[in-house]
Design an enzyme around this catalytic site. Sequence first.
Site, PDB file in Angstrom:
ATOM      1  N   TYR A   1      63.711   4.893 -30.533  1.00 57.18           N
ATOM      2  CA  TYR A   1      62.779   5.024 -31.469  1.00 57.18           C
ATOM      3  C   TYR A   1      61.783   3.604 -31.604  1.00 57.18           C
ATOM      4  O   TYR A   1      62.827   2.314 -31.222  1.00 57.18           O
ATOM      5  CB  TYR A   1      63.530   4.758 -33.056  1.00 57.18           C
ATOM      6  CG  TYR A   1      64.028   6.301 -33.062  1.00 57.18           C
ATOM      7  CD1 TYR A   1      63.612   7.323 -31.807  1.00 57.18           C
ATOM      8  CD2 TYR A   1      65.208   6.436 -34.639  1.00 57.18           C
ATOM      9  CE1 TYR A   1      63.978   8.132 -32.728  1.00 57.18           C
ATOM     10  CE2 TYR A   1      65.524   7.579 -34.509  1.00 57.18           C
ATOM     11  CZ  TYR A   1      64.864   8.622 -33.546  1.00 57.18           C
ATOM     12  OH  TYR A   1      65.671  10.158 -34.028  1.00 57.18           O
TER      13      TYR A   1
ATOM     14  N   SER B   1      64.334  16.996 -38.573  1.00 53.84           N
ATOM     15  CA  SER B   1      62.639  17.559 -39.258  1.00 53.84           C
ATOM     16  C   SER B   1      63.453  18.471 -39.778  1.00 53.84           C
ATOM     17  O   SER B   1      62.400  19.639 -39.818  1.00 53.84           O
ATOM     18  CB  SER B   1      62.223  18.456 -37.708  1.00 53.84           C
ATOM     19  OG  SER B   1      61.059  18.526 -38.083  1.00 53.84           O
ATOM     20  N   PRO B   2      63.823  18.844 -41.138  1.00 56.69           N
ATOM     21  CA  PRO B   2      64.172  19.757 -42.361  1.00 56.69           C
ATOM     22  C   PRO B   2      62.856  19.789 -42.891  1.00 56.69           C
ATOM     23  O   PRO B   2      62.545  21.194 -43.507  1.00 56.69           O
ATOM     24  CB  PRO B   2      65.054  19.008 -43.233  1.00 56.69           C
ATOM     25  CG  PRO B   2      64.937  17.645 -43.013  1.00 56.69           C
ATOM     26  CD  PRO B   2      64.527  17.547 -41.840  1.00 56.69           C
ATOM     27  N   LEU B   3      61.586  19.255 -42.419  1.00 52.69           N
ATOM     28  CA  LEU B   3      60.374  19.952 -43.208  1.00 52.69           C
ATOM     29  C   LEU B   3      59.511  19.719 -42.144  1.00 52.69           C
ATOM     30  O   LEU B   3      57.915  20.374 -42.447  1.00 52.69           O
ATOM     31  CB  LEU B   3      59.800  18.351 -43.951  1.00 52.69           C
ATOM     32  CG  LEU B   3      60.566  18.278 -45.578  1.00 52.69           C
ATOM     33  CD1 LEU B   3      59.896  17.006 -46.579  1.00 52.69           C
ATOM     34  CD2 LEU B   3      61.314  19.081 -45.994  1.00 52.69           C
TER      35      LEU B   3
ATOM     36  N   GLY C   1      58.113  18.824 -39.638  1.00 52.18           N
ATOM     37  CA  GLY C   1      56.480  17.513 -39.394  1.00 52.18           C
ATOM     38  C   GLY C   1      56.255  17.537 -40.571  1.00 52.18           C
ATOM     39  O   GLY C   1      55.143  16.843 -40.303  1.00 52.18           O
ATOM     40  N   GLY C   2      55.988  17.750 -41.606  1.00 53.10           N
ATOM     41  CA  GLY C   2      55.801  18.006 -43.430  1.00 53.10           C
ATOM     42  C   GLY C   2      55.032  19.113 -42.996  1.00 53.10           C
ATOM     43  O   GLY C   2      54.765  19.205 -44.561  1.00 53.10           O
ATOM     44  N   LEU C   3      55.704  20.362 -42.608  1.00 48.35           N
ATOM     45  CA  LEU C   3      54.596  21.067 -42.473  1.00 48.35           C
ATOM     46  C   LEU C   3      55.222  22.267 -43.821  1.00 48.35           C
ATOM     47  O   LEU C   3      54.518  22.971 -44.821  1.00 48.35           O
ATOM     48  CB  LEU C   3      54.729  22.582 -41.883  1.00 48.35           C
ATOM     49  CG  LEU C   3      53.638  23.312 -40.971  1.00 48.35           C
ATOM     50  CD1 LEU C   3      52.333  22.585 -40.995  1.00 48.35           C
ATOM     51  CD2 LEU C   3      53.915  24.096 -40.040  1.00 48.35           C
TER      52      LEU C   3
END
Length: 329
Positions: free
Chosen positions: A53, A218-220, A222-224
């Site tokens: 990272y 990434s539970p969202l 990538g923001g979608l």
Amino acid sequence: MDYTYLGKSGLKVSRICLGTMNFGPVTDEKESFRIMDAALDAGINFFDTANVYGGFGGNGQSGSTEEIIGRWFQQGGGRRERTVLATKVYGKMNIEPDSPNNEGGLSAYKIRRHLEGSLKRLQTDHIELYQMHHVDPAISWDELWGAFEVAVNQGKIGYVGSSNFAGWNIAVAQKEAEKRHFLGLVSEQHKYSLLCREPELEVLPASKELGLGVIPWSPLDGGLLGRNALKKIEGSRSGGNAERVEKHRAQLEQFDELCKELGEPQDVVALAWVLANPAVTAPIIGPRTSEQFEGSLRILDVKLDEETMKRLDEIFPGPGKPAPMAYAW
């Protein structure tokens, strides 16, 4: 804050995991410190990072996120003592000279070298959860478990986790660990969201059966599944999700309407749905700002009823059942 055991281990972690991937490339050090302080104040004790990272996409320096966390620890105040720290090994470190052993992959040689690098950057003498960032099919489990056993016996790591493993990878890893009378994997970090439900076929059932806690990244998506996805596409195409929003527009509009009925933002509902799965230990939230972090805390107060869960299934259909029942009699 609610807490639970991490898989079959005796380690208790918060039901929310703070992801640090934005620290450095997107979020400056001062704001990163504020977010980590706020996380501890909220009772979040589970922090996830990775050695690469800070250097994704060729921009920045790999290892810089771990360095930020290390400098935060050095402020004292019990910060290190209150944190269950997780990092990862696998990827190429762009701060090291090019060599065959610095390419993506795993080996006893690489695990030893990269673990020492992470400990130095994090300014600590141990890591609670050391995770393989990906599968390396070229390396035997005898070599891998041997390397991790040494690190555990030296007190440099407490537990071993995996990330991006298939269900059968998890099964083989646990079987090989059992043969060595070693604890094996205690967690699997995997992509899982309303828009990515394939893990329900194999990974989630295998993890639950074999004693791994699942840590969704990434539970969202990538923001979608965030509260601004539709607004971005209507106001500007600079958000990076324009094509994906168009692909899923019908679903996202239905999701938006449902969330308005519930009186909750999309990100809170999406995270609460992930958290409701009994195989899930803690979804990873990756805030870029303190405000985003504060907004995520509400997921612990939102309990989705049976009717809401049914409507979410209709909007975002999953496989329906675990394998092989999903596709065979």
